[in-house]
Design a protein around this motif. Structure first.
Motif, PDB file in Angstrom:
ATOM      1  N   GLY A  50       0.813  -1.214   0.000  1.00  0.00           N
ATOM      2  CA  GLY A  50       0.000   0.000   0.000  1.00  0.00           C
ATOM      3  C   GLY A  50       0.844   1.261   0.000  1.00  0.00           C
ATOM      4  N   GLN A  51       2.033   1.185  -0.574  1.00  0.00           N
ATOM      5  CA  GLN A  51       2.939   2.345  -0.576  1.00  0.00           C
ATOM      6  C   GLN A  51       3.093   2.919  -1.981  1.00  0.00           C
ATOM      7  N   VAL A  52       3.354   4.206  -2.024  1.00  0.00           N
ATOM      8  CA  VAL A  52       3.823   4.871  -3.241  1.00  0.00           C
ATOM      9  C   VAL A  52       5.296   5.215  -3.006  1.00  0.00           C
ATOM     10  N   PRO A  53       6.092   5.385  -4.044  1.00  0.00           N
ATOM     11  CA  PRO A  53       5.739   5.321  -5.459  1.00  0.00           C
ATOM     12  C   PRO A  53       5.655   3.887  -5.979  1.00  0.00           C
ATOM     13  N   VAL A  54       4.808   3.769  -7.025  1.00  0.00           N
ATOM     14  CA  VAL A  54       4.782   2.550  -7.835  1.00  0.00           C
ATOM     15  C   VAL A  54       4.959   3.010  -9.275  1.00  0.00           C
ATOM     16  N   LEU A  55       5.860   2.356  -9.976  1.00  0.00           N
ATOM     17  CA  LEU A  55       6.111   2.727 -11.375  1.00  0.00           C
ATOM     18  C   LEU A  55       5.707   1.558 -12.264  1.00  0.00           C
ATOM     19  N   ILE A  56       4.807   1.860 -13.217  1.00  0.00           N
ATOM     20  CA  ILE A  56       4.433   0.826 -14.189  1.00  0.00           C
ATOM     21  C   ILE A  56       5.194   1.161 -15.478  1.00  0.00           C
ATOM     22  N   LEU A  57       6.000   0.222 -15.904  1.00  0.00           N
ATOM     23  CA  LEU A  57       6.821   0.445 -17.099  1.00  0.00           C
ATOM     24  C   LEU A  57       5.948   0.388 -18.357  1.00  0.00           C
ATOM     25  N   PRO A  58       6.445   0.931 -19.481  1.00  0.00           N
ATOM     26  CA  PRO A  58       5.630   0.925 -20.710  1.00  0.00           C
ATOM     27  C   PRO A  58       5.159  -0.475 -21.121  1.00  0.00           C
ATOM     28  N   ASP A  59       5.896  -1.536 -20.735  1.00  0.00           N
ATOM     29  CA  ASP A  59       5.437  -2.894 -21.097  1.00  0.00           C
ATOM     30  C   ASP A  59       4.503  -3.492 -20.043  1.00  0.00           C
ATOM     31  N   GLY A  60       4.132  -2.698 -19.025  1.00  0.00           N
ATOM     32  CA  GLY A  60       3.178  -3.161 -18.012  1.00  0.00           C
ATOM     33  C   GLY A  60       3.835  -3.741 -16.766  1.00  0.00           C
ATOM     34  N   THR A  61       5.163  -3.877 -16.764  1.00  0.00           N
ATOM     35  CA  THR A  61       5.846  -4.408 -15.582  1.00  0.00           C
ATOM     36  C   THR A  61       5.672  -3.449 -14.404  1.00  0.00           C
ATOM     37  N   VAL A  62       5.326  -4.021 -13.247  1.00  0.00           N
ATOM     38  CA  VAL A  62       5.130  -3.201 -12.048  1.00  0.00           C
ATOM     39  C   VAL A  62       6.425  -3.149 -11.265  1.00  0.00           C
ATOM     40  N   MET A  63       6.840  -1.941 -10.884  1.00  0.00           N
ATOM     41  CA  MET A  63       8.003  -1.786 -10.010  1.00  0.00           C
ATOM     42  C   MET A  63       7.601  -1.069  -8.739  1.00  0.00           C
ATOM     43  N   THR A  64       7.997  -1.634  -7.605  1.00  0.00           N
ATOM     44  CA  THR A  64       7.917  -0.911  -6.333  1.00  0.00           C
ATOM     45  C   THR A  64       9.360  -0.722  -5.883  1.00  0.00           C
ATOM     46  N   GLU A  65       9.568   0.009  -4.807  1.00  0.00           N
ATOM     47  CA  GLU A  65      10.897   0.310  -4.249  1.00  0.00           C
ATOM     48  C   GLU A  65      11.609   1.377  -5.098  1.00  0.00           C
ATOM     49  N   SER A  66      11.629   2.577  -4.545  1.00  0.00           N
ATOM     50  CA  SER A  66      12.158   3.709  -5.306  1.00  0.00           C
ATOM     51  C   SER A  66      13.620   3.502  -5.723  1.00  0.00           C
TER      52      SER A  66
END
Ligand SMILES: N[C@@H](CCC(=O)N[C@@H](CS)C(=O)NCC(=O)O)C(=O)O
Length: 206
Positions: A50-66
């Motif tokens: 439940g934390q931000v930031p979350v980055l969704i890459l252009p191919d849809g891959t989800v990244m958490t952890e800044s």
């Protein structure tokens, strides 16, 4: 196009700043974890913490952890200039302090922001808040002792300066940093004066 789940005043500012420097297209989704609303369930679907930031890459891959996002964006957008390259002699120091600010300092906020998740009883919560707050101040002082000028690594601007500019607004807050961490304070001022970052920083911190 990237998608960044973020919130005003959060560490999302660091990732937004890097995407701005890289001139990379991004859609920002406002998802403040500290406000109730339907966005919380959606945020937990992309990041179970439940934390931000979350980055969704252009191919849809989800990244958490800044920190992971910073390293990846540094590889994909070297023109942003925020991550010393593999052969750069500053790289070991960059990695050391990137993990220090993310794993040691940034990670502490989940404890004193939400002591009720970790201990029961008001006395325990107060003690947890106090101890975490004191530990964080000690780490900020350590960071200040290590800081160069005009940037943390000396002449070279990196993502570490973005973390310093962002985290200095959090507990124990900018006034404490100004009084106790003069080198960090100078870095904050320098970053806030960078016209390329003005829009992002004003939007997040006023
Ligand atoms: N290790 C994470 C920490 C992220 C984090 O603590 N984000 C804060 C906002 S700045 C948050 O979402 N807090 C809400 C919570 O922990 O419940 C990272 O580096 O991205």
């Amino acid at each position: 196009m990237y998608e960044l789940w973020s919130a005003r005043g959060s560490g999302g500012a660091i990732i937004e700043a890097i995407l701005t420097l890289a001139n990379a297209p991004v859609r920002i989704i406002d998802a403040p974890p500290w406000e109730d609303g339907p966005h919380l369930e959606k945020l937990r679907q992309v990041n179970p913490l439940g934390q931000v930031p979350v980055l969704i890459l252009p191919d849809g891959t989800v990244m958490t952890e800044s920190g992971a996002m910073v390293l990846l964006l540094g590889e994909r957008h070297p023109e942003a200039g925020v991550v010393p390259a593999l052969e750069d002699p500053l790289r070991p120091a960059f990695l050391r302090w990137l993990f220090f600010v993310t794993a040691s300092i940034y990670a502490t906020f989940r404890f004193d922001d939400h002591p009720e998740r970790w201990v029961s009883g008001e006395d325990c919560r107060t003690e947890l808040r106090e101890r975490v707050g004191a530990a964080r101040k000690a780490m900020l002082r350590q960071l200040d002792d290590e800081a160069g000028a005009p940037f943390f690594l000396g002449d070279r601007f990196t993502a570490l300066d973005l973390y310093i500019a962002t985290m200095s607004h959090w507990k124990p807050r900018l006034d404490w940093v100004s009084k106790n961490c003069p080198r960090l304070d100078a870095i904050v001022r320098r970053i806030k004066a960078d016209p390329r970052l003005e829009g992002v920083l004003i939007r997040h911190f006023g």
